[in-house]
Design an enzyme around this catalytic site. Structure first.
Site, PDB file in Angstrom:
ATOM      1  NE  ARG A  14      -1.105   2.660   2.908  1.00 44.28           N
ATOM      2  CZ  ARG A  14      -0.689   3.640   3.262  1.00 44.28           C
ATOM      3  NH1 ARG A  14      -0.413   4.706   2.675  1.00 44.28           N
ATOM      4  NH2 ARG A  14      -0.062   3.627   4.640  1.00 44.28           N
ATOM      5  CG  ASP A  15       3.427   4.166   3.096  1.00 44.53           C
ATOM      6  OD1 ASP A  15       3.814   4.915   2.011  1.00 44.53           O
ATOM      7  OD2 ASP A  15       3.236   4.812   4.264  1.00 44.53           O
ATOM      8  CG  HIS A 206       3.689   4.863   9.156  1.00 47.35           C
ATOM      9  ND1 HIS A 206       3.025   3.877   8.406  1.00 47.35           N
ATOM     10  CD2 HIS A 206       4.114   5.619   8.322  1.00 47.35           C
ATOM     11  CE1 HIS A 206       2.879   4.137   7.384  1.00 47.35           C
ATOM     12  NE2 HIS A 206       3.451   5.406   7.144  1.00 47.35           N
ATOM     13  CG  HIS A 208       7.420   7.674   5.712  1.00 47.11           C
ATOM     14  ND1 HIS A 208       7.255   7.535   4.149  1.00 47.11           N
ATOM     15  CD2 HIS A 208       6.145   7.563   6.053  1.00 47.11           C
ATOM     16  CE1 HIS A 208       5.983   6.935   3.905  1.00 47.11           C
ATOM     17  NE2 HIS A 208       5.209   7.131   5.174  1.00 47.11           N
ATOM     18  CB  CYS A 239       2.388  10.503   1.435  1.00 49.03           C
ATOM     19  SG  CYS A 239       0.695  11.000   1.550  1.00 49.03           S
ATOM     20  CG  ASN A 248       6.655   3.500   5.266  1.00 47.59           C
ATOM     21  OD1 ASN A 248       5.869   3.396   4.176  1.00 47.59           O
ATOM     22  ND2 ASN A 248       6.246   3.759   6.463  1.00 47.59           N
TER      23      ASN A 248
HETATM   24  P1  HMG Z   1     -13.397  14.218  -2.148  1.00 47.85           P
HETATM   25  O1  HMG Z   1     -13.056  14.540  -3.491  1.00 47.85           O
HETATM   26  O2  HMG Z   1     -13.486  15.226  -1.017  1.00 47.85           O
HETATM   27  O3  HMG Z   1     -14.664  13.312  -1.825  1.00 47.85           O
HETATM   28  O4  HMG Z   1     -12.285  13.274  -1.544  1.00 47.85           O
HETATM   29  P2  HMG Z   1     -16.114  13.436  -2.295  1.00 47.85           P
HETATM   30  O5  HMG Z   1     -16.937  12.476  -1.139  1.00 47.85           O
HETATM   31  O6  HMG Z   1     -16.485  14.971  -2.546  1.00 47.85           O
HETATM   32  O7  HMG Z   1     -15.918  12.526  -3.687  1.00 47.85           O
HETATM   33  C1  HMG Z   1     -15.595  12.819  -4.679  1.00 47.85           C
HETATM   34  C2  HMG Z   1     -15.424  11.851  -5.908  1.00 47.85           C
HETATM   35  O8  HMG Z   1     -14.666  10.888  -5.430  1.00 47.85           O
HETATM   36  C3  HMG Z   1     -16.631  11.059  -6.060  1.00 47.85           C
HETATM   37  O9  HMG Z   1     -16.572  10.426  -7.496  1.00 47.85           O
HETATM   38  C4  HMG Z   1     -16.946   9.993  -5.229  1.00 47.85           C
HETATM   39  O10 HMG Z   1     -17.491   9.082  -5.567  1.00 47.85           O
HETATM   40  C5  HMG Z   1     -15.425   9.726  -5.160  1.00 47.85           C
HETATM   41  P3  HMG Z   1     -17.147  11.378  -8.957  1.00 47.85           P
HETATM   42  O11 HMG Z   1     -18.618  11.658  -8.501  1.00 47.85           O
HETATM   43  O12 HMG Z   1     -16.513  12.737  -8.924  1.00 47.85           O
HETATM   44  O13 HMG Z   1     -16.844  10.426  -9.938  1.00 47.85           O
HETATM   45  N1  HMG Z   1     -15.194   8.898  -3.910  1.00 47.85           N
HETATM   46  C6  HMG Z   1     -14.568   7.549  -3.842  1.00 47.85           C
HETATM   47  N2  HMG Z   1     -14.000   6.837  -4.839  1.00 47.85           N
HETATM   48  C7  HMG Z   1     -13.562   5.593  -4.599  1.00 47.85           C
HETATM   49  N3  HMG Z   1     -13.436   5.321  -3.205  1.00 47.85           N
HETATM   50  C8  HMG Z   1     -13.763   5.948  -2.371  1.00 47.85           C
HETATM   51  C9  HMG Z   1     -14.296   7.307  -2.804  1.00 47.85           C
HETATM   52  N4  HMG Z   1     -14.555   8.431  -2.131  1.00 47.85           N
HETATM   53  C10 HMG Z   1     -15.128   9.341  -2.799  1.00 47.85           C
HETATM   54  N5  HMG Z   1     -13.353   5.810  -1.025  1.00 47.85           N
HETATM   55  C11 HMG Z   1     -11.178  11.161  -0.615  1.00 47.85           C
HETATM   56  C12 HMG Z   1     -12.082  12.541  -0.263  1.00 47.85           C
HETATM   57  C13 HMG Z   1     -10.891  11.272   1.109  1.00 47.85           C
HETATM   58  C14 HMG Z   1     -11.937  10.301  -1.160  1.00 47.85           C
HETATM   59  C15 HMG Z   1     -10.015  11.794  -1.072  1.00 47.85           C
HETATM   60  O14 HMG Z   1      -9.347  13.018  -0.670  1.00 47.85           O
HETATM   61  C16 HMG Z   1      -8.964  10.728  -1.375  1.00 47.85           C
HETATM   62  O15 HMG Z   1      -9.129   9.771  -1.964  1.00 47.85           O
HETATM   63  N6  HMG Z   1      -7.854  10.912  -0.552  1.00 47.85           N
HETATM   64  C17 HMG Z   1      -6.865   9.683  -0.506  1.00 47.85           C
HETATM   65  C18 HMG Z   1      -5.601  10.326  -0.180  1.00 47.85           C
HETATM   66  C19 HMG Z   1      -4.640   8.886  -0.022  1.00 47.85           C
HETATM   67  O16 HMG Z   1      -4.982   7.949  -0.264  1.00 47.85           O
HETATM   68  N7  HMG Z   1      -3.342   9.312   0.610  1.00 47.85           N
HETATM   69  C20 HMG Z   1      -2.284   8.514   0.739  1.00 47.85           C
HETATM   70  C21 HMG Z   1      -2.678   7.407   1.991  1.00 47.85           C
HETATM   71  S1  HMG Z   1      -2.501   8.363   3.487  1.00 47.85           S
HETATM   72  C22 HMG Z   1      -0.714   7.928   3.866  1.00 47.85           C
HETATM   73  O17 HMG Z   1      -0.090   7.723   2.937  1.00 47.85           O
HETATM   74  C23 HMG Z   1      -0.287   8.441   5.299  1.00 47.85           C
HETATM   75  C24 HMG Z   1       0.120   6.955   5.887  1.00 47.85           C
HETATM   76  O18 HMG Z   1       0.854   6.195   5.380  1.00 47.85           O
HETATM   77  C25 HMG Z   1       0.781   7.692   7.119  1.00 47.85           C
HETATM   78  C26 HMG Z   1       1.704   8.617   6.924  1.00 47.85           C
HETATM   79  O19 HMG Z   1       2.805   8.094   6.471  1.00 47.85           O
HETATM   80  O20 HMG Z   1       1.552   9.675   7.500  1.00 47.85           O
HETATM   81  C27 HMG Z   1      -1.334   6.327   6.301  1.00 47.85           C
HETATM   82 MG    MG Z   2       3.102   6.697   5.275  1.00 50.25          MG
END
Ligand code: HMG
Ligand code: MG
Length: 304
Positions: A14-15, A206, A208, A239, A248
């Site tokens: 994933r990450d 966690h 990085h 990210c 990481n």
């Molecule tokens: P948004 O645009 O505010 O969401 O995004 P929305 O509810 O307004 O929906 C907009 C569109 O997205 C719609 O589609 C929804 O259906 C779709 P459209 O009508 O435009 O075709 N949608 C989705 N589609 C699939 N799966 C879903 C989903 N939700 C809405 N779950 C949202 C909000 C959270 C969805 C967006 O900001 C997003 O996907 N962000 C993901 C960010 C991400 O994955 N970042 C990396 C992971 S976190 C990380 O790496 C940190 C970590 O490792 C710890 C660390 O190191 O810090 C964990």
């Molecule tokens: Mg991370």
């Protein structure tokens, strides 16, 4: 106080892969998971059910989950930022889901497009539904040691989100150094705040490795008894919403250090190095893991 056993959660699939620009074949993602479980990893973060517009690399989430041949005793987790993500994830039968918030408002906005308070409102029904379905819930707190947009982050800010996560019923809290700027004493201070609200077994780190501090930070966590860490095979990762943040801490490097400390992980280091070599070859570069490269060099492998 040092633990005798450590649980490693490999977040490589994933990450590790979410930030890759070129699509990685679903079959390679599946093979990576298989290799990790064969190497003895008992917790694997497989994919995320996020918007494919935001993170295209994770668009094959359901296919990856369907493709893995599950091994008994292995916990497969996925990221779910909202109900839409959870509903999609449920069909894939994850053992654990991860809601991911942030210690800073700026990162929360950039990463999940809402404030900290709004994120908690969104997570609450996700956590409730997962618990109802008997699925374990982890709450990740990004930018707990520093933020690419806001700079310094205090332990108070971390504890604020720890409390919010506890309030909505997450079982476990993961303290994340998204941009790798944490140093040992600061890491201990942040983790200690989490330990005021969650038991030792339900707090993880966690880290990085952007600034090369991750192993030192893990050691600092061991000193206060924390025994669960995320790590990423081959040191993959980053990210998309934290530019310049590298991978990481490499799982191989953590396993090597823990073996040296006489701490059990249940992981077969040689098989893990093979897994790291496999995925790095698919990505067309040598493993970032120092231990991985050293052990491969010992086997006669030459990196150009
Ligand atoms: P948004 O645009 O505010 O969401 O995004 P929305 O509810 O307004 O929906 C907009 C569109 O997205 C719609 O589609 C929804 O259906 C779709 P459209 O009508 O435009 O075709 N949608 C989705 N589609 C699939 N799966 C879903 C989903 N939700 C809405 N779950 C949202 C909000 C959270 C969805 C967006 O900001 C997003 O996907 N962000 C993901 C960010 C991400 O994955 N970042 C990396 C992971 S976190 C990380 O790496 C940190 C970590 O490792 C710890 C660390 O190191 O810090 C964990
Ligand atoms: Mg991370």
């Amino acid at each position: 106080m040092m633990p005798s056993r450590v649980t490693l959660v490999d977040v490589g699939p994933r990450d590790g892969l979410q930030n890759e620009k070129e699509p990685v074949a679903t079959a390679h993602k599946v093979e990576l998971v298989q290799r990790l479980q064969a190497a003895g990893l008992r917790e694997i973060e497989v994919t995320s059910f996020v918007s494919p517009k935001w993170v295209p690399q994770m668009a094959d989430n359901a296919q990856v989950m369907a493709g893995i041949a599950r091994a008994p005793g292995v916990r497969y987790s996925v990221l779910t930022p909202n109900m839409k993500g959870l509903e999609a994830a449920l069909a894939s039968r994850p053992d654990e889901i991860v809601v991911f918030g942030a210690a800073t408002e700026a990162f929360s906005q950039r990463n999940i497009n809402c404030s900290i308070a709004e994120s908690i409102e969104r997570f609450a029904p996700v956590v409730a539904a997962a618990r109802e379905a008997g699925i374990k819930v982890r709450g990740a707190i990004s930018c707990a040691l520093g933020c690419p947009y806001q700079g310094e982050v205090s332990a108070d800010e971390v504890e604020h989100v720890v409390r919010l996560m506890k309030g909505i019923g997450v079982h476990h809290v993961g303290v994340a150094d998204t941009i790798g700027v944490g140093t040992p004493r600061k890491v201990q201070a942040a983790l200690e705040r989490a330990l005021e609200h969650f038991p030792l077994a339900e707090v993880s780190g966690h880290f990085h490795d952007t600034y090369g501090q991750a192993l030192a930070n893990i050691y600092a966590c061991l000193e206060i008894g924390v025994h669960t860490f995320d790590a990423s095979v081959a040191g993959l990762g980053g990210c998309p919403y934290a530019k310049g943040a590298t991978g990481n801490v490499a799982t191989e490097d953590v396993v090597f250090m823990l073996q040296g400390l006489g701490i059990d992980t249940g992981v077969d280091l040689d098989a893990l190095v093979d897994a790291g070599e496999f995925i790095s070859a698919q990505l067309g570069r040598p493993p970032v893991s120092r231990v991985g490269r050293a052990l491969l060099a010992k086997r006669g492998k030459v990196f150009v």
